[in-house]
Scaffold this active site. Structure first.
Site, PDB file in Angstrom:
ATOM      1  CB  SER A 159      40.946  43.049  36.732  1.00 37.02           C
ATOM      2  OG  SER A 159      41.015  43.572  38.037  1.00 37.02           O
ATOM      3  CG  HIS A 161      40.011  39.565  34.315  1.00 37.37           C
ATOM      4  ND1 HIS A 161      38.860  39.990  33.669  1.00 37.37           N
ATOM      5  CD2 HIS A 161      39.918  40.016  35.579  1.00 37.37           C
ATOM      6  CE1 HIS A 161      38.122  40.685  34.520  1.00 37.37           C
ATOM      7  NE2 HIS A 161      38.732  40.708  35.683  1.00 37.37           N
ATOM      8  CE  LYS A 196      36.070  38.461  36.383  1.00 35.43           C
ATOM      9  NZ  LYS A 196      36.899  38.156  37.539  1.00 35.43           N
TER      10      LYS A 196
HETATM   11  C1  LIG Z   1      36.695  38.047  39.012  1.00 34.78           C
HETATM   12  C2  LIG Z   1      37.898  37.583  39.714  1.00 34.78           C
HETATM   13  C3  LIG Z   1      37.811  36.732  40.817  1.00 34.78           C
HETATM   14  C4  LIG Z   1      36.487  36.326  41.421  1.00 34.78           C
HETATM   15  O1  LIG Z   1      35.798  35.448  40.593  1.00 34.78           O
HETATM   16  P1  LIG Z   1      34.383  34.876  41.098  1.00 34.78           P
HETATM   17  O2  LIG Z   1      34.288  33.534  40.488  1.00 34.78           O
HETATM   18  O3  LIG Z   1      33.357  35.830  40.607  1.00 34.78           O
HETATM   19  O4  LIG Z   1      34.429  34.823  42.582  1.00 34.78           O
HETATM   20  C5  LIG Z   1      38.979  36.278  41.403  1.00 34.78           C
HETATM   21  N1  LIG Z   1      40.183  36.656  40.928  1.00 34.78           N
HETATM   22  C6  LIG Z   1      40.305  37.491  39.881  1.00 34.78           C
HETATM   23  C7  LIG Z   1      41.659  37.867  39.388  1.00 34.78           C
HETATM   24  C8  LIG Z   1      39.165  37.994  39.241  1.00 34.78           C
HETATM   25  O5  LIG Z   1      39.293  38.824  38.223  1.00 34.78           O
END
Ligand SMILES: *Cc1c(COP(=O)(O)O)cnc(C)c1O
Length: 396
Positions: A183, A211, A242
């Site tokens: 990310s 992502h 997301k």
């Molecule tokens: C954003 C993210 C998470 C966490 O996601 P949530 O549903 O907000 O807990 C976990 N792993 C990765 C790679 C992320 O980018």
């Protein structure tokens, strides 16, 4: 006694501020969108949300959510195995596993929980986990909760991964864990290389596509589609927080036996409340949209390629990739912070990242594009980047 502790905590917070590690929060007065407002900044162009497909404030999705509230109620007030499973949760699990071409799916309150509850039920002290050094915090924490032997390989480095696989030989089970997309860098994991090595050493592969699902791959099926390894990855985790709507929730998809074991033993699933039915419903409708047409994914890709190309023409130093996360490398933390401040004066909202989120001397601005951005908006952002870039002598 309590006074002493509070004094210590207060000093710790002051230290964070002194070291430039203190994070403050901007309070928005609008829904999440391509344009957002705060008290001091009205209608700024938002280039730092995970709202990749614009679903956070999509009218159709909001309508669906209202309908679901009326049909299924507000919340479950229960964990799944006591009184917290509705038909809509099962439907989401079916839709999701079908969409991602896995046998089965299990829903969590977040992807953080999906990763937190994944490793401990599957692996014990006779097993080994080999984890990419840039993996998300939730993978790192999930691994800490299980007794398997831990190995860490250099980011996306297949030679180092193979070395660690050789060191892990003899373990009952070996699992390779990686983010599908890293990310901070926008780099897509070499899943083909990872799956090939996994075959060679008889290891399982786990990918966190938070992502990537609904972001990359021709039809939005994520890094597994992008890398051509659909059907070769054993376990995939992801988020509804997301691209897939932005509310909250996470999931794991895998074969029937793994999912069944997680339902029996995964602690964040057993001891945390069910996903709100409204989110289950909107997630289903978002997956249906992605399943039917790839217009939004195509628009996101078009925006990404356009913005990356223009930044390169301006001679900004960006990490090459095809992902809508675009890191603009400024290296110096002070410079990155100043750059972001000045962009905000031009009505463009981005965030600068510095140590410890990224390595020292690798400070940057991270742009995240969305299919909700118009080309006109991107052009406005590019003009601001050019002006601030020249002013701060980042470009000539
Ligand atoms: C954003 C993210 C998470 C966490 O996601 P949530 O549903 O907000 O807990 C976990 N792993 C990765 C790679 C992320 O980018």
């Amino acid at each position: 006694m309590i006074k002493d502790i509070i004094k210590e905590i207060s000093n710790e917070i002051s230290d964070l501020k002194k070291q430039g590690l203190y994070k403050s929060e901007r309070t928005m007065s609008t829904p999440q969108s391509d344009l957002i407002s705060t008290k001091s900044n009205v209608d700024v162009l938002n280039l730092c949300a995970n709202n990749y497909l614009g679903f956070s404030s999509n009218k159709t999705i909001i309508k669906n959510a209202i309908g679901a509230l009326e049909k299924w109620g507000y919340g479950l007030s229960s964990v799944r195995f006591i009184c917290g499973t509705q038909a809509i949760h099962k439907e989401l699990e079916h839709k999701l596993s079908d969409f991602l071409r896995f046998e089965n799916a299990i829903i969590y309150s977040s992807a953080f929980d999906a990763n937190g509850g994944l490793f401990e039920p599957l692996l014990n002290e006779n097993d080994a986990i080999i984890s990419d050094e840039l993996n998300h915090a939730s993978i790192i924490d999930g691994i800490r909760l299980c007794k398997a032997k831990r190995y860490r390989y250099k980011n996306n480095n297949m030679e180092d991964l193979e070395t660690k696989l050789q060191q892990a030989l003899g373990a009952r089970r070996i699992l390779i864990a990686t983010d599908g997309v890293f990310s901070m860098d926008g780099i897509i994991a070499n899943l083909k290389g990872i799956c090939d090595l996994a075959n060679k050493y008889n290891a399982l592969v786990m990918v966190d596509d938070s992502h990537a699902t609904g972001v990359i791959g021709k039809s939005g099926r994520g890094s597994i589609e992008y890398c051509g390894v659909i059907g070769r990855v054993d376990i995939l985790t992801g988020t509804f927080g997301k691209s897939l709507g932005g509310a909250s929730g996470g999931f794991t998809v895998a074969n029937n036996e793994i999912i069944e074991l997680l339902r029996q033993k995964s602690r964040p699933y057993l001891f945390s409340n069910s996903l709100a039915p409204m989110i289950a419903s909107t997630s289903i409708s978002i997956i249906k949209i992605l399943d039917k047409q790839s217009t939004l994914i195509e628009k996101l890709e078009e925006n990404t390629l356009y913005f990356r190309k223009k930044l390169m023409e301006l001679k900004f130093d960006i990490i090459p990739s095809t992902h809508p996360i675009v890191p603009i490398m400024l290296y110096d933390a002070q410079l990155a912070a100043e750059f972001a401040e000045k962009l905000l004066d031009h009505g463009v909202y981005v965030i600068s990242f510095c140590f410890p989120v990224v390595p020292k001397e690798k400070a940057r601005i991270r742009v995240q594009l969305s299919s909700a951005h118009s080309i006109e908006q991107l052009n406005k952002a590019l003009i601001a980047f050019e002006m601030v870039g020249r002013e701060l002598k980042v470009i000539l």
